[in-house]
Write a protein that holds these residues in place. Sequence first.
Motif, PDB file in Angstrom:
ATOM      1  N   ALA A  85      92.128  69.868  -1.769  1.00 26.19           N
ATOM      2  CA  ALA A  85      92.735  68.625  -1.288  1.00 26.19           C
ATOM      3  C   ALA A  85      91.694  67.530  -1.107  1.00 26.19           C
ATOM      4  CB  ALA A  85      93.460  68.878   0.034  1.00 26.19           C
ATOM      5  N   GLY A  86      90.419  67.932  -1.004  1.00 26.94           N
ATOM      6  CA  GLY A  86      89.350  66.946  -0.852  1.00 26.94           C
ATOM      7  C   GLY A  86      89.060  66.162  -2.117  1.00 26.94           C
ATOM      8  N   LEU A  87      89.562  66.645  -3.264  1.00 27.93           N
ATOM      9  CA  LEU A  87      89.393  65.908  -4.527  1.00 27.93           C
ATOM     10  C   LEU A  87      90.431  64.790  -4.559  1.00 27.93           C
ATOM     11  CD1 LEU A  87      88.821  68.965  -6.871  1.00 27.93           C
ATOM     12  CD2 LEU A  87      87.111  67.323  -6.071  1.00 27.93           C
ATOM     13  N   HIS A  88      90.151  63.768  -3.782  1.00 29.47           N
ATOM     14  CA  HIS A  88      91.101  62.692  -3.511  1.00 29.47           C
ATOM     15  C   HIS A  88      91.095  61.638  -4.632  1.00 29.47           C
ATOM     16  CE1 HIS A  88      92.970  59.373  -1.253  1.00 29.47           C
ATOM     17  NE2 HIS A  88      93.465  60.312  -0.480  1.00 29.47           N
ATOM     18  N   PRO A  89      92.232  60.961  -4.862  1.00 30.62           N
ATOM     19  CA  PRO A  89      92.294  59.901  -5.877  1.00 30.62           C
ATOM     20  C   PRO A  89      91.318  58.755  -5.644  1.00 30.62           C
ATOM     21  CG  PRO A  89      94.501  60.576  -5.254  1.00 30.62           C
ATOM     22  CD  PRO A  89      93.570  61.286  -4.312  1.00 30.62           C
ATOM     23  N   VAL A  90      90.800  58.607  -4.416  1.00 27.75           N
ATOM     24  CA  VAL A  90      89.848  57.531  -4.152  1.00 27.75           C
ATOM     25  C   VAL A  90      88.611  57.663  -5.040  1.00 27.75           C
ATOM     26  CG1 VAL A  90      88.532  58.699  -2.329  1.00 27.75           C
ATOM     27  CG2 VAL A  90      88.738  56.214  -2.292  1.00 27.75           C
ATOM     28  N   LEU A  91      88.307  58.897  -5.475  1.00 29.32           N
ATOM     29  CA  LEU A  91      87.162  59.099  -6.366  1.00 29.32           C
ATOM     30  C   LEU A  91      87.376  58.417  -7.711  1.00 29.32           C
ATOM     31  CD1 LEU A  91      86.468  62.853  -5.553  1.00 29.32           C
ATOM     32  CD2 LEU A  91      85.043  60.898  -4.929  1.00 29.32           C
ATOM     33  N   VAL A  92      88.618  58.321  -8.146  1.00 28.11           N
ATOM     34  CA  VAL A  92      88.931  57.618  -9.392  1.00 28.11           C
ATOM     35  C   VAL A  92      88.631  56.133  -9.219  1.00 28.11           C
ATOM     36  CG1 VAL A  92      90.734  57.065 -11.060  1.00 28.11           C
ATOM     37  CG2 VAL A  92      90.680  59.323  -9.977  1.00 28.11           C
ATOM     38  N   ASP A  93      88.970  55.582  -8.045  1.00 25.09           N
ATOM     39  CA  ASP A  93      88.655  54.182  -7.767  1.00 25.09           C
ATOM     40  C   ASP A  93      87.147  53.954  -7.817  1.00 25.09           C
ATOM     41  OD1 ASP A  93      91.323  53.728  -7.404  1.00 25.09           O
ATOM     42  OD2 ASP A  93      91.250  53.702  -5.216  1.00 25.09           O
ATOM     43  N   MET A  94      86.395  54.911  -7.261  1.00 22.26           N
ATOM     44  CA  MET A  94      84.943  54.810  -7.267  1.00 22.26           C
ATOM     45  C   MET A  94      84.400  54.723  -8.688  1.00 22.26           C
ATOM     46  SD  MET A  94      83.319  54.666  -4.434  1.00 22.26           S
ATOM     47  CE  MET A  94      81.775  55.058  -5.245  1.00 22.26           C
ATOM     48  N   LEU A  95      84.996  55.471  -9.598  1.00 22.63           N
ATOM     49  CA  LEU A  95      84.534  55.444 -10.989  1.00 22.63           C
ATOM     50  C   LEU A  95      84.640  54.037 -11.554  1.00 22.63           C
ATOM     51  CD1 LEU A  95      86.133  58.715 -12.441  1.00 22.63           C
ATOM     52  CD2 LEU A  95      83.764  58.341 -11.769  1.00 22.63           C
ATOM     53  N   GLY A  96      85.740  53.347 -11.248  1.00 22.64           N
ATOM     54  CA  GLY A  96      85.928  51.990 -11.755  1.00 22.64           C
ATOM     55  C   GLY A  96      84.855  51.041 -11.270  1.00 22.64           C
ATOM     56  N   VAL A  97      84.517  51.127  -9.991  1.00 22.50           N
ATOM     57  CA  VAL A  97      83.483  50.258  -9.417  1.00 22.50           C
ATOM     58  C   VAL A  97      82.119  50.558 -10.023  1.00 22.50           C
ATOM     59  CG1 VAL A  97      82.266  49.642  -7.296  1.00 22.50           C
ATOM     60  CG2 VAL A  97      84.730  49.985  -7.247  1.00 22.50           C
ATOM     61  N   LEU A  98      81.786  51.835 -10.160  1.00 23.16           N
ATOM     62  CA  LEU A  98      80.467  52.216 -10.654  1.00 23.16           C
ATOM     63  C   LEU A  98      80.288  51.917 -12.141  1.00 23.16           C
ATOM     64  CD1 LEU A  98      80.006  55.561  -8.705  1.00 23.16           C
ATOM     65  CD2 LEU A  98      79.002  53.331  -8.212  1.00 23.16           C
ATOM     66  N   LEU A  99      81.357  52.027 -12.919  1.00 26.92           N
ATOM     67  CA  LEU A  99      81.281  51.622 -14.326  1.00 26.92           C
ATOM     68  C   LEU A  99      80.946  50.137 -14.428  1.00 26.92           C
ATOM     69  CD1 LEU A  99      84.418  53.483 -15.751  1.00 26.92           C
ATOM     70  CD2 LEU A  99      82.045  53.939 -16.370  1.00 26.92           C
ATOM     71  N   PHE A 100      81.553  49.352 -13.564  1.00 29.32           N
ATOM     72  CA  PHE A 100      81.332  47.903 -13.539  1.00 29.32           C
ATOM     73  C   PHE A 100      79.887  47.579 -13.143  1.00 29.32           C
ATOM     74  CE2 PHE A 100      81.369  44.063 -10.764  1.00 29.32           C
ATOM     75  CZ  PHE A 100      81.567  43.107 -11.753  1.00 29.32           C
ATOM     76  N   ILE A 101      79.391  48.236 -12.108  1.00 24.82           N
ATOM     77  CA  ILE A 101      78.038  47.967 -11.637  1.00 24.82           C
ATOM     78  C   ILE A 101      76.996  48.352 -12.683  1.00 24.82           C
ATOM     79  CG2 ILE A 101      76.301  48.647  -9.929  1.00 24.82           C
ATOM     80  CD1 ILE A 101      78.413  46.595  -9.051  1.00 24.82           C
ATOM     81  N   GLY A 102      77.244  49.420 -13.410  1.00 29.65           N
ATOM     82  CA  GLY A 102      76.300  49.849 -14.442  1.00 29.65           C
ATOM     83  C   GLY A 102      76.022  48.754 -15.453  1.00 29.65           C
ATOM     84  N   ILE A 103      77.068  48.103 -15.932  1.00 34.60           N
ATOM     85  CA  ILE A 103      76.874  47.045 -16.927  1.00 34.60           C
ATOM     86  C   ILE A 103      76.310  45.769 -16.299  1.00 34.60           C
ATOM     87  CG2 ILE A 103      79.258  46.185 -16.749  1.00 34.60           C
ATOM     88  CD1 ILE A 103      77.033  46.287 -19.901  1.00 34.60           C
ATOM     89  N   MET A 104      76.694  45.462 -15.062  1.00 35.51           N
ATOM     90  CA  MET A 104      76.184  44.261 -14.392  1.00 35.51           C
ATOM     91  C   MET A 104      74.673  44.348 -14.183  1.00 35.51           C
ATOM     92  SD  MET A 104      78.600  41.993 -13.865  1.00 35.51           S
ATOM     93  CE  MET A 104      78.212  40.989 -12.441  1.00 35.51           C
ATOM     94  N   GLU A 105      74.172  45.538 -13.883  1.00 39.68           N
ATOM     95  CA  GLU A 105      72.728  45.722 -13.735  1.00 39.68           C
ATOM     96  C   GLU A 105      72.036  45.637 -15.094  1.00 39.68           C
ATOM     97  OE1 GLU A 105      71.913  48.428  -9.833  1.00 39.68           O
ATOM     98  OE2 GLU A 105      72.543  49.488 -11.638  1.00 39.68           O
TER      99      GLU A 105
END
Length: 428
Positions: A64-84
């Motif tokens: 149950a700890g594998l929460h959908p919020v981790l999917v949201d995190m992926l979106g943010v981190l993909l964005f930051i990778g290219i911005m850097e």
Amino acid sequence: METQIIGQVIMVLTLVLMVSGKTPLYLTAIIGSVTAAIAAGIPFNPPAAVDGVVGTSVRAMFNAGLHPVLVDMLGVLLFIGIMEKVGYLEIIVNKIMSIGKLLGGGAGIAGAGAVSAGVIGGLTGFTQPAITAVITGPAAIKLGVDKHKAAGMSGLAGILGNYGGFTHPTMIAVVATTGITFGMINVIGASVAMVTIVVAFILISREVKASGAAAEVSGADVQLGIKEVSSNQAFKAIAPFIVLIVGFVTGYPIIVVGIISAIVAIALSGINIAEGENAMRDGLVRITTPLLATVGFLFMGAVIVQVGLTTLISDVLGPALSVAPIQTILLVGALAGFITQSNSASIPIVLAVLYPAINYFGADPFAAAVVAAGGPAIMQYYLTGGPIAALATVIPVIPGSDLKTANKFQRLPILAALGALLLVSFIV
């Protein structure tokens, strides 16, 4: 009944160890919670179904700890990778500093450095104010700002990064526990955090004006260490952020918004699409801590419920939670941050109150999340300027500054933000 009491005792000891900061945070949460669950008689694997209902188990709670919020995190981190990769984060930092100097001289530059570090920290998961303070601190001092206050203002960046960002374990745990999504909580968090920087700006500006210490620096931006940013560069760097923020506010899935914003950054920068994809993937290396935090703390929260600890907490805080559940959560979170001086170490205390407040006393999940994330994020800095990645790292890069004096300056802005959050608690 005896096994449940043993489980509760072990869970309380686990929480005490986490708050003390004497043991590894994540390992303590997981190992202590597993031990408490087993002691309370909860099996590792799902038991046989009774009347078609399968009882709880350690494995089920971990899953149950594998929460959908981790999917949201992926979106943010993909964005930051290219911005850097394309240098847009650096452009934004320099533009913010230029605007800060234009609007408020030395105080503006110090404030701009704090905002820049906070924005970067909120997106990357590590708010390090020294990164910008090494430039903005000496520049602000050249323009008449007291060195201790320049350091204190720079150290406030962590509140913005923790409360307005997407990656701190406390924010992730609160969002996952309450079942809300990123978006408005970040907008509110950033707005409240900015109160500290605005108040610090006002205090410093008044002092500089009253003392007549403001100095004109020839060569302006070059001497102050601020790189020149053209209007075209600024537009290209800010445009993907605008897409990201609009997507958050309008409620689109974060993973989709993050990818679209990243594609916008790739298009504006003109780099090869394959190279851009590689940069986006590079951003995912930061998922390790959020993943461990989300799984570990949600598992711990489930164990707290199963061993009956939330019932005890609801009995103790029942009178306050029944009258003002949101304000009670705020008070507990603020005290947790004040005592532990760590946003992360405050998690077990906050979650232990969050569960009964929502499930037993009908607290609104969104309002509860806003104050639960905000209280410790703000008050962790009050006593000493916060944990190691805060004021303590700023002092060495601003020669002559003193941690005790700088922290004393931080306290009024911190209390102002706490007051603002209290006001917000009645509105949300």
